[in-house]
Design a protein around this motif. Structure first.
Motif, short mmCIF file in Angstrom:
data_model
loop_
_atom_site.label_atom_id
_atom_site.label_comp_id
_atom_site.label_asym_id
_atom_site.label_seq_id
_atom_site.Cartn_x
_atom_site.Cartn_y
_atom_site.Cartn_z
N ASN A 147 5.88 0.08 -8.09
CA ASN A 147 5.67 -1.42 -8.50
C ASN A 147 5.72 -1.97 -6.75
N ILE B 101 -6.60 1.13 -6.00
CA ILE B 101 -5.93 2.22 -5.94
C ILE B 101 -6.34 3.24 -5.38
N LYS C 232 -5.76 -5.12 -6.96
CA LYS C 232 -5.15 -3.92 -6.45
C LYS C 232 -6.40 -2.93 -5.95
N SER D 83 2.14 -3.36 -0.59
CA SER D 83 0.48 -3.12 -0.16
C SER D 83 -0.30 -4.18 0.17
N LYS D 84 -0.21 -5.56 -1.18
CA LYS D 84 -1.36 -5.93 -1.34
C LYS D 84 -0.33 -7.28 -0.34
N SER E 242 -3.94 -0.86 -10.90
CA SER E 242 -4.63 -1.31 -10.60
C SER E 242 -5.41 -2.27 -11.16
N TYR F 42 -2.05 -4.80 -11.18
CA TYR F 42 -2.26 -6.14 -9.70
C TYR F 42 -3.35 -6.14 -8.80
N VAL G 260 -4.41 1.08 -0.38
CA VAL G 260 -3.30 2.05 -1.41
C VAL G 260 -3.79 3.55 -1.93
N VAL H 116 2.50 -0.68 -4.48
CA VAL H 116 0.98 -1.99 -4.74
C VAL H 116 2.22 -3.54 -4.22
#
Length: 466
Positions: free
Chosen positions: A362, A405, A403, A368-369, A398, A401, A375, A365
């Motif tokens: 957590n 990965i 995002k 990084s976001k 992924s 979020y 990532v 992510v």
């Protein structure tokens, strides 16, 4: 036998009496005073209940039943004048009697032995509890100041799909989990899911912060470790390049993350270009200050706790020298790299341990976001043949979020061999006890975290293990 006097009147008091009769093992004798038969329309025969019908404002009538020694008196009337006069009559007969009054009007009674139960506030609080994103706190147990709270985990919460053991719990604890109308006791291996309700206990101020963290979506780092960033600069033992890098990294992170503010403390001050730069910054920011008394890392822990520090920024040399002290802080430590922080391109994770990955996931992510980094997970375990569970877990993160990965699974090739020559990475590392062991045990270890020093040219974020 303990005696309690109850003076009632009105439909609401009737419901109170009904609830009282349903309670068992009270071991008290109750004297009930009423004026209207409708208030006690109950067909009850109980050796512990005694009923008297008269006007409770009459001192003479009250005096007849006050021959008993009552432990407490409860006044539950729906007429303000009658309530006030009943209280005055009782107090005239006994100055030391404990009196409890259901207050619908906001009575002004200055009496240490009289408890006013604010019906309006109680009903409003209960009604508000049905609104979304309202913290449900226990009122009638413990101190009743919010040290016990129930929170429902929404979809997209940073607490969803996590083992309880992977959640940093400092000055608070998860005690129970309610799922599908069933009670589950908190265990380290228990995985929280969206729509679970959790019962948490701890410092009321901390619980309020935890509540907002649970309800918040991604983009909260450095929460839940803290709200602010701290940077220590040693002007005597750091090069000007390192000092400048620390300053710029601090400024960049406070701008691009959810950190509320940053603190920079300068020890061993020396007159040079960096001193002038910091001095100019201090005119605009009161959280930059020069320390002329401390000459080393010591005596900072109380400052970090009192200022809600969630990220400590340092350089390679000081990290290695003070590694044990950093470990005791139990907050993320960012070790700067060789290039400017603004030139970083990618977040990387090197690991073979699924439980470690979950502890970091957590934070990885989330940060990084916020920084808009790609990532990449490099999974390397030459002794493992089944990585489906780990890949499924990161794929769910992924989606959760939103995002991407990238997962690179090559058990026949150690990723450090290639990555150690790069300088534009932000590496996430589990900060556990093993990292404090000596060089010999490190050289024999297959744990990629233990070999973080081979990528020391990169920025490295050490995340404390719960």
């Amino acid at each position: 036998m303990n005696n309690i006097l109850i003076i009632i009147g009105g439909i609401l008091s009737k419901h109170f009496l009904e609830r009282l009769c349903l309670e068992r093992d009270l071991e008290y004798f109750f004297t009930i005073v009423y004026q209207d038969d409708e208030d006690i329309k109950l067909h009850i025969k109980n050796e512990y209940l005694e009923f008297h019908k008269f006007d409770s404002t009459s001192v003479a009538r009250l005096e007849l039943i006050m021959q008993k020694a009552y432990k407490q008196v409860f006044i539950y009337l729906q007429d303000k004048f009658q309530t006030q006069k009943t209280y005055e009559a009782l107090r005239s007969l006994d100055t030391k009697l404990e009196i409890n009054i259901m207050d619908f009007w906001g009575l002004s009674i200055n009496d240490e032995l009289c408890n006013l139960i604010d019906a309006r506030a109680t009903l409003s609080h209960r009604f508000l509890s049905f609104l979304p994103n309202i913290a449900l706190t226990a009122q009638y147990i413990g101190l009743g100041v919010g040290e016990v709270m129930e929170v429902k985990i929404p979809i997209g919460s940073i607490f969803a799909y996590r083992h309880i053991s992977s959640i940093h719990q400092k000055r608070w604890r998860i005690v129970l989990i309610y799922r599908n109308s069933k009670i589950n006791f908190a265990k380290p291996s228990f995985i929280l899911q969206p729509n679970d309700s959790i019962l948490i206990v701890g410092d009321p101020v901390v619980l309020r912060s935890v509540f907002h963290n649970i309800k918040a979506s991604v983009g909260q780092f450095p929460v839940p470790f803290g709200s602010n960033i701290f940077t220590l600069i040693d002007m005597k033992n750091m090069s000007e390049k390192v000092q400048n890098n620390l300053i710029e990294t601090s400024l960049t992170l406070v701008q691009r993350t959810n950190a509320k503010k940053f603190f920079i403390r300068i020890i061993n001050p020396q007159l040079n270009q960096i001193y002038t730069k910091l001095k100019n910054l201090s005119y605009e920011n009161e959280n930059i200050f020069f320390d002329f008394f401390n000459t080393n890392f010591k005596n900072f822990q109380s400052f970090l706790e009192n200022n809600d520090i969630g990220l400590f920024i340092t350089d390679t040399k000081h990290f290695e020298r003070e590694k044990k002290n950093f470990f005791e802080l139990k907050i993320p430590i960012l070790k700067i790299g060789e290039i400017d922080f603004k030139d970083l391109k990618e977040s990387v994770i090197l690991s073979d341990d699924e439980s470690e990955l979950e502890n970091q996931a957590n934070v990885i992510v989330d940060l990084s976001k916020q920084l808009q980094f790609n990532v990449t997970l490099y999974h390397y375990n030459p002794h493992s043949k089944n990585t489906a569970d780990m890949q499924e877990y990161f794929e769910s993160l992924s989606k959760l979020y939103d995002k991407n990965i990238q997962i690179i699974d090559k058990n026949d090739h150690n990723p450090i061999l290639n990555l150690q020559y790069r300088e534009d990475l932000l590496q996430f590392i589990s900060f556990n006890q093993e990292l404090l062991n000596g060089i010999l045990s490190r050289s024999l270890s297959v744990n990629l975290n233990r070999h973080y020093h081979k990528m020391k040219k990169n920025y490295q974020l050490f995340i404390p293990m719960s």
